[in-house]
Motif scaffolding. Structure first.
Motif, PDB file in Angstrom:
ATOM      1  N   MET A  56       7.049  16.966 -16.235  1.00  0.00           N
ATOM      2  CA  MET A  56       6.394  15.711 -16.535  1.00  0.00           C
ATOM      3  C   MET A  56       7.137  14.548 -15.889  1.00  0.00           C
ATOM      4  N   LYS A  57       8.474  14.635 -15.919  1.00  0.00           N
ATOM      5  CA  LYS A  57       9.286  13.572 -15.350  1.00  0.00           C
ATOM      6  C   LYS A  57       9.036  13.438 -13.848  1.00  0.00           C
ATOM      7  N   ASN A  58       8.919  14.563 -13.129  1.00  0.00           N
ATOM      8  CA  ASN A  58       8.679  14.509 -11.691  1.00  0.00           C
ATOM      9  C   ASN A  58       7.317  13.906 -11.372  1.00  0.00           C
ATOM     10  N   ARG A  59       6.343  14.161 -12.200  1.00  0.00           N
ATOM     11  CA  ARG A  59       5.014  13.579 -11.958  1.00  0.00           C
ATOM     12  C   ARG A  59       5.031  12.068 -12.144  1.00  0.00           C
ATOM     13  N   LEU A  60       5.755  11.595 -13.143  1.00  0.00           N
ATOM     14  CA  LEU A  60       5.858  10.149 -13.349  1.00  0.00           C
ATOM     15  C   LEU A  60       6.622   9.485 -12.214  1.00  0.00           C
ATOM     16  N   LEU A  61       7.706  10.112 -11.784  1.00  0.00           N
ATOM     17  CA  LEU A  61       8.457   9.564 -10.665  1.00  0.00           C
ATOM     18  C   LEU A  61       7.654   9.644  -9.370  1.00  0.00           C
ATOM     19  N   GLY A  62       6.836  10.666  -9.222  1.00  0.00           N
ATOM     20  CA  GLY A  62       5.953  10.764  -8.065  1.00  0.00           C
ATOM     21  C   GLY A  62       4.943   9.638  -8.041  1.00  0.00           C
ATOM     22  N   LEU A  63       4.377   9.328  -9.188  1.00  0.00           N
ATOM     23  CA  LEU A  63       3.430   8.219  -9.275  1.00  0.00           C
ATOM     24  C   LEU A  63       4.117   6.898  -8.948  1.00  0.00           C
ATOM     25  N   LEU A  64       5.328   6.724  -9.441  1.00  0.00           N
ATOM     26  CA  LEU A  64       6.088   5.519  -9.138  1.00  0.00           C
ATOM     27  C   LEU A  64       6.373   5.419  -7.638  1.00  0.00           C
ATOM     28  N   GLY A  65       6.709   6.527  -7.011  1.00  0.00           N
ATOM     29  CA  GLY A  65       6.956   6.536  -5.569  1.00  0.00           C
ATOM     30  C   GLY A  65       5.724   6.179  -4.768  1.00  0.00           C
ATOM     31  N   ILE A  66       4.574   6.683  -5.195  1.00  0.00           N
ATOM     32  CA  ILE A  66       3.326   6.352  -4.503  1.00  0.00           C
ATOM     33  C   ILE A  66       3.025   4.866  -4.635  1.00  0.00           C
ATOM     34  N   LEU A  67       3.180   4.331  -5.828  1.00  0.00           N
ATOM     35  CA  LEU A  67       2.891   2.913  -6.039  1.00  0.00           C
ATOM     36  C   LEU A  67       3.858   2.019  -5.269  1.00  0.00           C
ATOM     37  N   TRP A  68       5.139   2.313  -5.352  1.00  0.00           N
ATOM     38  CA  TRP A  68       6.146   1.490  -4.700  1.00  0.00           C
ATOM     39  C   TRP A  68       6.027   1.591  -3.173  1.00  0.00           C
ATOM     40  N   GLY A  69       5.919   2.809  -2.661  1.00  0.00           N
ATOM     41  CA  GLY A  69       5.768   3.003  -1.225  1.00  0.00           C
ATOM     42  C   GLY A  69       4.463   2.435  -0.709  1.00  0.00           C
ATOM     43  N   GLY A  70       3.408   2.599  -1.492  1.00  0.00           N
ATOM     44  CA  GLY A  70       2.115   2.042  -1.098  1.00  0.00           C
ATOM     45  C   GLY A  70       2.137   0.528  -1.041  1.00  0.00           C
ATOM     46  N   PHE A  71       2.854  -0.088  -1.965  1.00  0.00           N
ATOM     47  CA  PHE A  71       2.973  -1.541  -1.951  1.00  0.00           C
ATOM     48  C   PHE A  71       3.733  -2.017  -0.712  1.00  0.00           C
ATOM     49  N   LEU A  72       4.796  -1.326  -0.347  1.00  0.00           N
ATOM     50  CA  LEU A  72       5.544  -1.684   0.855  1.00  0.00           C
ATOM     51  C   LEU A  72       4.685  -1.542   2.105  1.00  0.00           C
ATOM     52  N   LEU A  73       3.935  -0.453   2.187  1.00  0.00           N
ATOM     53  CA  LEU A  73       3.064  -0.251   3.344  1.00  0.00           C
ATOM     54  C   LEU A  73       1.919  -1.256   3.373  1.00  0.00           C
ATOM     55  N   PHE A  74       1.373  -1.575   2.220  1.00  0.00           N
ATOM     56  CA  PHE A  74       0.286  -2.553   2.146  1.00  0.00           C
ATOM     57  C   PHE A  74       0.747  -3.921   2.630  1.00  0.00           C
ATOM     58  N   ASN A  75       1.944  -4.327   2.210  1.00  0.00           N
ATOM     59  CA  ASN A  75       2.478  -5.612   2.667  1.00  0.00           C
ATOM     60  C   ASN A  75       2.681  -5.627   4.173  1.00  0.00           C
ATOM     61  N   TRP A  76       3.115  -4.526   4.730  1.00  0.00           N
ATOM     62  CA  TRP A  76       3.333  -4.456   6.171  1.00  0.00           C
ATOM     63  C   TRP A  76       1.996  -4.481   6.926  1.00  0.00           C
ATOM     64  N   LEU A  77       1.017  -3.747   6.417  1.00  0.00           N
ATOM     65  CA  LEU A  77      -0.274  -3.686   7.095  1.00  0.00           C
ATOM     66  C   LEU A  77      -1.044  -5.005   7.028  1.00  0.00           C
ATOM     67  N   THR A  78      -0.887  -5.732   5.948  1.00  0.00           N
ATOM     68  CA  THR A  78      -1.609  -6.997   5.811  1.00  0.00           C
ATOM     69  C   THR A  78      -0.857  -8.163   6.437  1.00  0.00           C
ATOM     70  N   GLY A  79       0.340  -7.925   6.951  1.00  0.00           N
ATOM     71  CA  GLY A  79       1.076  -8.969   7.634  1.00  0.00           C
ATOM     72  C   GLY A  79       1.818  -9.915   6.719  1.00  0.00           C
ATOM     73  N   ASN A  80       2.049  -9.534   5.474  1.00  0.00           N
ATOM     74  CA  ASN A  80       2.767 -10.383   4.532  1.00  0.00           C
ATOM     75  C   ASN A  80       4.270 -10.144   4.611  1.00  0.00           C
TER      76      ASN A  80
END
Length: 63
Positions: free
Chosen positions: A1-25
């Motif tokens: 269960m812990k790995n799934r929660l950390l996986g979700l956190l990684g997707i959200l955090w990494g996705g936010f970093l990539l989104f900021n880069w793609l949108t030019g922010n």
């Protein structure tokens, strides 16, 4: 269960970093920009892996 929660956190955090880069922010000429994009991609991939895989063990049959 812990790995799934950390996986979700990684997707959200990494996705936010990539989104900021793609949108030019991002600040032009920032020294850590390439590193942030690389870590964002790695966090997203690793998060997706652990979200799907879980912890690799079967749930105990308690009933």
């Amino acid at each position: 269960m812990k790995n799934r929660l950390l996986g979700l956190l990684g997707i959200l955090w990494g996705g936010f970093l990539l989104f900021n880069w793609l949108t030019g922010n991002v600040v032009q000429g920032a020294s850590g920009q390439a590193g942030a994009v690389l870590f964002g991609a790695l966090f997203s991939i690793a998060g997706l892996y652990f979200l799907i895989r879980g912890d690799g063990r079967e749930a105990p049959d308690i009933w």
